[in-house]
Design a protein around this motif. Sequence first.
Motif, PDB file in Angstrom:
ATOM      1  N   VAL A  58      -8.211   5.081   2.823  1.00  0.00           N
ATOM      2  CA  VAL A  58      -7.972   4.004   3.779  1.00  0.00           C
ATOM      3  C   VAL A  58      -7.757   4.563   5.180  1.00  0.00           C
ATOM      4  O   VAL A  58      -8.277   4.036   6.174  1.00  0.00           O
ATOM      5  CB  VAL A  58      -6.772   3.156   3.321  1.00  0.00           C
ATOM      6  CG1 VAL A  58      -6.360   2.174   4.428  1.00  0.00           C
ATOM      7  CG2 VAL A  58      -7.120   2.385   2.066  1.00  0.00           C
ATOM      8  N   TYR A  59      -6.944   5.651   5.261  1.00  0.00           N
ATOM      9  CA  TYR A  59      -6.709   6.276   6.571  1.00  0.00           C
ATOM     10  C   TYR A  59      -8.022   6.729   7.215  1.00  0.00           C
ATOM     11  O   TYR A  59      -8.261   6.536   8.422  1.00  0.00           O
ATOM     12  CB  TYR A  59      -5.767   7.469   6.414  1.00  0.00           C
ATOM     13  CG  TYR A  59      -4.354   7.096   6.010  1.00  0.00           C
ATOM     14  CD1 TYR A  59      -3.824   5.833   6.332  1.00  0.00           C
ATOM     15  CD2 TYR A  59      -3.557   7.993   5.298  1.00  0.00           C
ATOM     16  CE1 TYR A  59      -2.544   5.491   5.939  1.00  0.00           C
ATOM     17  CE2 TYR A  59      -2.278   7.648   4.921  1.00  0.00           C
ATOM     18  CZ  TYR A  59      -1.774   6.392   5.234  1.00  0.00           C
ATOM     19  OH  TYR A  59      -0.498   6.042   4.850  1.00  0.00           O
ATOM     20  N   GLN A 117      -4.788   6.087  -0.401  1.00  0.00           N
ATOM     21  CA  GLN A 117      -4.210   6.083   0.938  1.00  0.00           C
ATOM     22  C   GLN A 117      -5.047   6.930   1.917  1.00  0.00           C
ATOM     23  O   GLN A 117      -5.296   6.518   3.056  1.00  0.00           O
ATOM     24  CB  GLN A 117      -2.775   6.623   0.873  1.00  0.00           C
ATOM     25  CG  GLN A 117      -1.805   5.667   0.178  1.00  0.00           C
ATOM     26  CD  GLN A 117      -0.379   6.183   0.229  1.00  0.00           C
ATOM     27  OE1 GLN A 117      -0.092   7.171   0.894  1.00  0.00           O
ATOM     28  NE2 GLN A 117       0.528   5.497  -0.496  1.00  0.00           N
ATOM     29  N   PRO A 131       0.801  -1.215   0.000  1.00  0.00           N
ATOM     30  CA  PRO A 131       0.000   0.000   0.000  1.00  0.00           C
ATOM     31  C   PRO A 131       0.837   1.270   0.000  1.00  0.00           C
ATOM     32  O   PRO A 131       0.340   2.343  -0.282  1.00  0.00           O
ATOM     33  CB  PRO A 131      -0.803  -0.112   1.305  1.00  0.00           C
ATOM     34  CG  PRO A 131       0.000  -1.020   2.170  1.00  0.00           C
ATOM     35  CD  PRO A 131       0.676  -1.980   1.237  1.00  0.00           C
TER      36      PRO A 131
END
Length: 226
Positions: free
Chosen positions: A42-43, A39, A31
């Motif tokens: 996802v965070y 990213q 990732p």
Amino acid sequence: MSATRTTANKGRGIDLQRLAQDFRGLDPNDPGLWPAAPQVAVYLAVLVLTVAAFWWFDWQDQALTLEARRAEETQLRDSWVAKKRQAVNLEEYRRQLEEIDRQFGALLKQLPNRAEMDSLLSDINQAGLGRGLQFELFKPGADVVKEFYAEMPIEVRLSGGYHDLGEFVSDVASMPRVVTLNDVGLTADKDGILKMDAKATTYRYLDEEELARQRQAAQAAKKGNK
């Protein structure tokens, strides 16, 4: 102007395509090489899931405990205010209690004791005879014992004139001892003489021996219920 709008629309379309392209072909094993948009997504997802997990497993119980403590604090504050008011008005409450005791004592004095009942029954009988009434029935019944006093029902039947019967009722009502007349019924015979049937009830307070028996009976009843 139209050329400018067309260029702007194309620019926006290209940005959306690039954004969609960023989410394609992502390598889950690496990732770190993902574009910025995946990213960040996802965070944010991890952050939301972490906050939800903390809420479900920890913060929710803490919030409920806090709410319960707030309710308890409000209840304790109200109780403190009520007790403070009582403390401020303590002397007034004592004065009222003394007044109630005095009034209760005055009412209690209107009740004869067991030794005075014969005198009271004689007074009721004399009240009727003094008005020229004829007693056809004067029958005291058994005592009905209450908490601190006893009732004695008396069945009476008198005959006489209307005004004489009314004066008798007034005499009974004005006696210093408490006497009530209930279930009053009037009938007239062929000579016009009225007959009154009634249940007179008088009251007396219990002596120490009777009160002791009452307390023993109450204690025995409580033990029996256990």
